[in-house]
Design a protein around this motif. Structure first.
Motif, short mmCIF file in Angstrom:
data_model
loop_
_atom_site.label_atom_id
_atom_site.label_comp_id
_atom_site.label_asym_id
_atom_site.label_seq_id
_atom_site.Cartn_x
_atom_site.Cartn_y
_atom_site.Cartn_z
N ALA A 107 -55.40 23.37 13.56
CA ALA A 107 -55.67 22.02 13.46
C ALA A 107 -54.12 20.85 13.84
O ALA A 107 -54.83 20.29 14.74
N PHE A 108 -53.17 21.59 13.47
CA PHE A 108 -52.08 20.44 13.36
C PHE A 108 -51.40 20.55 14.08
O PHE A 108 -50.44 19.73 15.14
N VAL A 109 -51.42 21.89 14.79
CA VAL A 109 -50.15 22.30 15.15
C VAL A 109 -50.52 22.58 16.71
O VAL A 109 -49.98 22.49 17.83
N LEU A 110 -51.91 24.18 16.65
CA LEU A 110 -51.71 24.64 17.47
C LEU A 110 -52.73 23.69 18.41
O LEU A 110 -52.88 23.75 19.74
N GLU A 111 -53.83 23.11 18.00
CA GLU A 111 -54.31 22.95 18.76
C GLU A 111 -54.68 20.83 17.99
O GLU A 111 -53.32 21.40 18.17
N ASN A 112 -55.73 20.20 17.34
CA ASN A 112 -55.54 19.75 17.00
C ASN A 112 -56.71 19.30 16.80
O ASN A 112 -57.97 19.95 17.38
N LEU A 113 -57.30 18.87 15.57
CA LEU A 113 -58.55 17.94 14.86
C LEU A 113 -59.58 17.85 16.34
O LEU A 113 -61.09 17.62 15.98
N HIS A 114 -58.84 16.95 17.58
CA HIS A 114 -60.37 16.43 17.92
C HIS A 114 -60.90 17.70 19.11
O HIS A 114 -60.83 17.20 20.29
N SER A 115 -60.34 18.71 18.66
CA SER A 115 -59.97 19.59 20.47
C SER A 115 -60.93 21.07 19.78
O SER A 115 -60.82 20.73 18.17
N PHE A 116 -61.95 21.93 19.63
CA PHE A 116 -62.35 23.07 19.67
C PHE A 116 -61.23 23.47 18.99
O PHE A 116 -60.30 24.41 19.54
N ASN A 117 -61.62 24.54 17.97
CA ASN A 117 -60.29 25.50 17.42
C ASN A 117 -60.99 26.93 17.40
O ASN A 117 -61.96 27.31 16.53
N ILE A 118 -59.94 27.00 18.52
CA ILE A 118 -60.56 28.25 18.67
C ILE A 118 -60.07 29.14 18.52
O ILE A 118 -60.35 30.45 17.91
N TYR A 119 -58.82 29.45 17.62
CA TYR A 119 -57.66 29.80 17.30
C TYR A 119 -58.24 30.41 15.53
O TYR A 119 -58.59 31.88 15.61
N THR A 120 -59.16 29.60 15.04
CA THR A 120 -59.74 29.82 13.47
C THR A 120 -61.01 30.36 13.81
O THR A 120 -61.41 31.53 13.43
N ARG A 121 -61.67 29.85 14.86
CA ARG A 121 -62.83 30.47 14.54
C ARG A 121 -62.84 31.86 15.62
O ARG A 121 -63.51 32.87 14.88
N SER A 122 -62.07 32.42 16.31
CA SER A 122 -61.94 33.81 17.36
C SER A 122 -61.12 34.45 15.27
O SER A 122 -62.46 35.25 15.26
N LEU A 123 -60.39 34.38 15.10
CA LEU A 123 -59.83 34.47 13.80
C LEU A 123 -61.15 35.25 12.67
O LEU A 123 -61.62 36.11 12.26
N GLU A 124 -61.58 33.98 12.23
CA GLU A 124 -63.39 33.92 11.05
C GLU A 124 -64.41 35.36 11.64
O GLU A 124 -64.66 36.41 10.84
#
Length: 214
Positions: A107-124
């Motif tokens: 949310a704060f490094v790889l991407e940001n809070l105002h973009s789609f959280n691709i990596y977290t959703r994929s891992l989940e």
């Protein structure tokens, strides 16, 4: 209104049916299925808040970041009640902490809070695909003479989660590429995500309908 637009705008609200049924039967549910009730409530609240922000032309993607973390916590607890031999207490809390740290990093490094959280959703999605497959394998090893009151309900719900996360994993993993496509094609792709949600909610609804059947 064409069918595609209708599904995209109104399809996810089919969640109201399984949510209301789960609330009506809440006191008769096991701990695992009570968690599904909370998961459905979280999903309803998220949809309402996201729609409100969208109507106000406010970026609603921060809501998705929060939803992803809360969804993971609820579904991780849901599967832990069914798959206790799979993880020791150390690994259970270890995976929770690592996922939360990764979500913050995303949310704060790889991407940001105002973009789609691709990596977290994929891992989940990857984690819960594994959990659902484990559940089905484990269910095959249970002796036929042992009858679980909610086994039929869990079968439908886990099938729903497997289908949803398997299909969504492709969308999540390639969403950077997808977001650069033309709007008509982009609309088609995210309508597929809506269809996956509809399938998930219908499977959950079927599961709750099966609870009282012998």
């Amino acid at each position: 209104m064409e069918l595609k637009a209708f599904l995209f705008n109104y399809g996810p609200w089919i969640i109201i049916a399984p949510f209301l049924l789960s609330v009506v039967r809440y006191n008769r549910l096991s701990k695992a299925l009570k968690i599904i009730t909370w998961y459905l409530m979280l999903s309803v609240v998220t949809q309402v808040v996201s729609l409100f922000l969208w109507k106000k032309s406010i970026n609603n993607l921060p809501v998705l970041h929060v939803f992803t973390v809360l969804e993971f916590l609820l579904l991780f607890a849901y599967y832990s009640f069914q798959s206790k031999p799979l993880l020791t207490r150390f690994w259970f809390y270890g995976i929770l902490v690592l996922f939360l740290l990764f979500a913050l990093l995303d949310a704060f490094v790889l991407e940001n809070l105002h973009s789609f959280n691709i990596y977290t959703r994929s891992l989940e999605a990857f984690i819960f695909i594994g959990y659902s497959v484990h559940w089905f394998i484990r269910s095959l090893t249970i002796e036929s003479k042992v009858v679980f009151r909610e086994q039929n309900a869990l079968k439908y719900m886990n099938a729903g989660f497997f289908i949803y996360f398997s299909g969504s994993l492709i969308l999540f993993a390639f969403s950077n590429y997808i977001n650069h496509l033309g709007r008509p094609l982009l609309m088609n792709i995210w309508t597929l995500h809506t269809l996956l949600l509809i399938v998930l909610y219908l499977f959950i609804l079927t599961g709750f309908c099966k609870i009282n059947r012998k």
